[in-house]
Design a protein around this motif. Sequence first.
Motif, PDB file in Angstrom:
ATOM      1  N   VAL A 104      -5.991   3.435  -0.254  1.00  0.00           N
ATOM      2  CA  VAL A 104      -5.363   4.675  -0.717  1.00  0.00           C
ATOM      3  C   VAL A 104      -6.371   5.351  -1.640  1.00  0.00           C
ATOM      4  CG1 VAL A 104      -3.473   5.739  -1.985  1.00  0.00           C
ATOM      5  CG2 VAL A 104      -3.035   3.724  -0.547  1.00  0.00           C
ATOM      6  N   ILE A 130      -4.372  13.073  -1.292  1.00  0.00           N
ATOM      7  CA  ILE A 130      -4.296  11.611  -1.185  1.00  0.00           C
ATOM      8  C   ILE A 130      -4.511  11.226   0.278  1.00  0.00           C
ATOM      9  CG2 ILE A 130      -2.916   9.549  -1.629  1.00  0.00           C
ATOM     10  CD1 ILE A 130      -1.248  11.221  -3.580  1.00  0.00           C
ATOM     11  N   SER A 176       0.821  -1.211   0.000  1.00  0.00           N
ATOM     12  CA  SER A 176       0.000   0.000   0.000  1.00  0.00           C
ATOM     13  C   SER A 176       0.856   1.262   0.000  1.00  0.00           C
ATOM     14  CB  SER A 176      -0.932   0.004   1.211  1.00  0.00           C
ATOM     15  OG  SER A 176      -0.198  -0.171   2.407  1.00  0.00           O
ATOM     16  N   LEU A 227       8.691   8.210   0.607  1.00  0.00           N
ATOM     17  CA  LEU A 227       7.667   8.780  -0.269  1.00  0.00           C
ATOM     18  C   LEU A 227       8.167  10.019  -1.014  1.00  0.00           C
ATOM     19  CD1 LEU A 227       4.542   8.476   2.076  1.00  0.00           C
ATOM     20  CD2 LEU A 227       5.042   7.083   0.056  1.00  0.00           C
ATOM     21  N   GLN A 270       1.755   7.533  -6.691  1.00  0.00           N
ATOM     22  CA  GLN A 270       0.810   8.622  -6.962  1.00  0.00           C
ATOM     23  C   GLN A 270       1.473   9.998  -6.847  1.00  0.00           C
ATOM     24  OE1 GLN A 270      -1.971   7.105  -8.025  1.00  0.00           O
ATOM     25  NE2 GLN A 270      -0.842   5.276  -7.316  1.00  0.00           N
ATOM     26  N   LEU A 292       1.125   4.131  -2.845  1.00  0.00           N
ATOM     27  CA  LEU A 292       1.003   5.548  -2.506  1.00  0.00           C
ATOM     28  C   LEU A 292       2.131   6.355  -3.141  1.00  0.00           C
ATOM     29  CD1 LEU A 292      -0.156   7.932  -0.868  1.00  0.00           C
ATOM     30  CD2 LEU A 292       1.134   7.086   1.110  1.00  0.00           C
ATOM     31  N   LYS A 293       3.326   5.839  -3.094  1.00  0.00           N
ATOM     32  CA  LYS A 293       4.471   6.553  -3.665  1.00  0.00           C
ATOM     33  C   LYS A 293       4.292   6.773  -5.175  1.00  0.00           C
ATOM     34  CE  LYS A 293       9.516   6.230  -4.264  1.00  0.00           C
ATOM     35  NZ  LYS A 293       9.804   7.615  -3.829  1.00  0.00           N
ATOM     36  N   PHE A 338      -4.333   7.961   2.881  1.00  0.00           N
ATOM     37  CA  PHE A 338      -3.843   6.597   3.139  1.00  0.00           C
ATOM     38  C   PHE A 338      -4.412   6.172   4.483  1.00  0.00           C
ATOM     39  CE2 PHE A 338      -0.861   3.907   5.449  1.00  0.00           C
ATOM     40  CZ  PHE A 338      -0.455   2.955   4.526  1.00  0.00           C
ATOM     41  N   VAL A 347      -7.306   8.747  -3.926  1.00  0.00           N
ATOM     42  CA  VAL A 347      -6.708   9.886  -4.629  1.00  0.00           C
ATOM     43  C   VAL A 347      -7.822  10.804  -5.116  1.00  0.00           C
ATOM     44  CG1 VAL A 347      -5.233  10.622  -6.540  1.00  0.00           C
ATOM     45  CG2 VAL A 347      -4.763   8.451  -5.359  1.00  0.00           C
TER      46      VAL A 347
END
Length: 718
Positions: free
Chosen positions: A645, A637, A521, A575, A528, A525-526, A639, A647
């Motif tokens: 996650v 975003i 996850s 990130l 995005q 996230l990274k 999380f 967006v």
Amino acid sequence: MKQLAQNIRKNSLTIEELPVPVCKAGGVLVKTVYSAISVGTEIMKLKNADLSYFQMAKKKPEQVKDVLNTLTQLGPVATYRKVMNKLDSMSPLGYSLVGEVIEVGKGVENLKKGDMVACGGAGYANHAEVNFIPKNLCAKVPDGVELKDASFSTIASVAMQGFRQTESAIGENVAVIGLGLLGQILIQIINANGCRAFGFDISQSKCDLAISNGAYFAQAATKTNFEEEIGSLTNGFGCDAVIITTGTQSNDPIILAGKIARNKAKIVDIGITKMDLPWDLYYHKELDFRFSCSYGPGRYDPVYEEKGIDYPVGHVRWTEQRNMMSILQLLKDGKIDFSKLITHQFSFNDSEKVFLDIKEGKEDYLGVVLKYDADIDTKTKRVNIATKAITKSGKANIGVIGAGNYASTMLMPFLKEEANLIGIATATGINAKDKAQKFGFKYATTDYQEMLSDAEINTVVIATRHNQHARMVIDSLDKDKNVYVEKPLAISVAELKAIAKSYLAKEKLLMVGYNRRYASSVQYLKKQLKNNIAYSVYYQVNAGFIPMDKWYQSPEQGGRIIGEVSHFIDTVQYLLDADPVEVFATSTAAGGMPEQDNTFITIKFSNGSSCVIAYLADGDKKYSKEKILITGYRTNIEFDNFKTVTVFKDGGSSKKQFFMIDKGQKEEMSVLAKAIKTATAPIPFNALLLNTYAAILAVESIQTKRNCTVSIEDLINE
């Protein structure tokens, strides 16, 4: 050396060959001569292993709640591993023994090699040939005291503390309900203090034994209305105090105690008895009901038991150690005598059968001792394990230091798939061998230096308490080992500098256990985020309450910010592809909790981004453990605890769901194995230093109320 071990899941009891424990500072190494079996407490542990998991859960509802909370935070797979790790592990038995001091640790001044000592403490005074005993859990045996009798000192201290809770004076009448071993000892202690002892038990033979031990009155408890008999013997008043030692689900002892007690009497429970206090009976007599905590003040206090810091005698007259000393003195003076209470003696080598016979009730067991051979191995600190595993070339050869619940459930199950497991070292031999057998290590040891000298091992995994990390990292690097260490890397700037010096001299691989960057996850996230964009990050951690008596809260462990916040700093580093350059922290005073438990840490990063880490320990357990909110590049975003996650972009939104709570440990172990093979560090060394340095400076910022600059030059360019 040999030790008796129980496995709850397998419902087994075995004598195990284990490495001899290391003598640490603040304690002594003791070669056992006799150990006493607590027929009530220890046999209850064996009988509990006969229960189904459902029956175990019914007996311990609070632990079930903890499991359900863990399930919410970790998911079913990790929770199952955690629970099974506890059930399917070897655990020690015993808590009362006498033996000879064979080695004295630093900081122990009142004992010397060759002294005979009575020892106590579950997990310390085990049924084992050699034990490490903290100094406050042992008392020197006076000349003239039979060692066999001295082996019962800890058990007798439970009785002594119960009596002290009655605050009885000379001439008072004290009743004991339950005339097992504790009850029989209490009869003698009551007499030794100038009081009259009254006894009750369902067994007439135990009542007869109590009379022979000095009881003024003892009768089989075939009823609960003994008011007339007790009244006639106490001038119509009733007993001044009643001590309950029974282990029963019947409420009869509680009713009996209330009926035979005088008005405003004290009733003390030292057993495991169902308690449904009859309101009318206890209210009208205004009875004072009390509990007695084991062997006395100091019990369950790690500052007293583990660190050896005694309570001042002027403030706490009778600690658990001083209770043991008083028992030994009463034995020396002939005021109490255990000769009638010791009904059985066996060889320790027969202890497996002995325990099973006691469990089955084959005889009337009361005081039972195990005698140990004089010729005991006191030197061997390594035990080889019979394993079918074959060492495969091209894989990392691992030695592990520490095998607590986290390492056993979240690291080693995955590590064994990626590497050759060679040796494991823990503070206790029973834990070392248990984990060695479970995960397929070649050997178990209690001395981690044994592994550092092993040329076959090229990588050391460190999963001990925080204050040991830096020293073990440096020792491992100095022995040309690659190192994986659980966070934190260090707990002080001085330790960081020392690590930097060793690392730069050896240039071996160094990796810190920041598993979140490997979670699926977090990796999603990274993806995005855009490169070279300054983001605003809010990272909320529902850290959870930790009581002050837990080791994690100890100041010598560095505190919770250094101990845990480095995790979240690393996640943000990953990130943003940036390192911290400035930190400022403030805390919220909350319910007397330490200032570090509720803290807002503001960090500026090298790419212009800013982050606030809200580390909060006073929230609800069921609320999400971790949430990250990121704003930037006209995007928001969210999380949520490794589950989703979301967006928000261009007026719309998309949500990615993850069906398993994956915090990255499995992938992390895979990355470690590949890093060793390729000699390529997954996280740059400077980033590791800056991460820990930022956490240390956050604590400084709370104290000074100033911004702190996070600079690598502070650590490596002096």
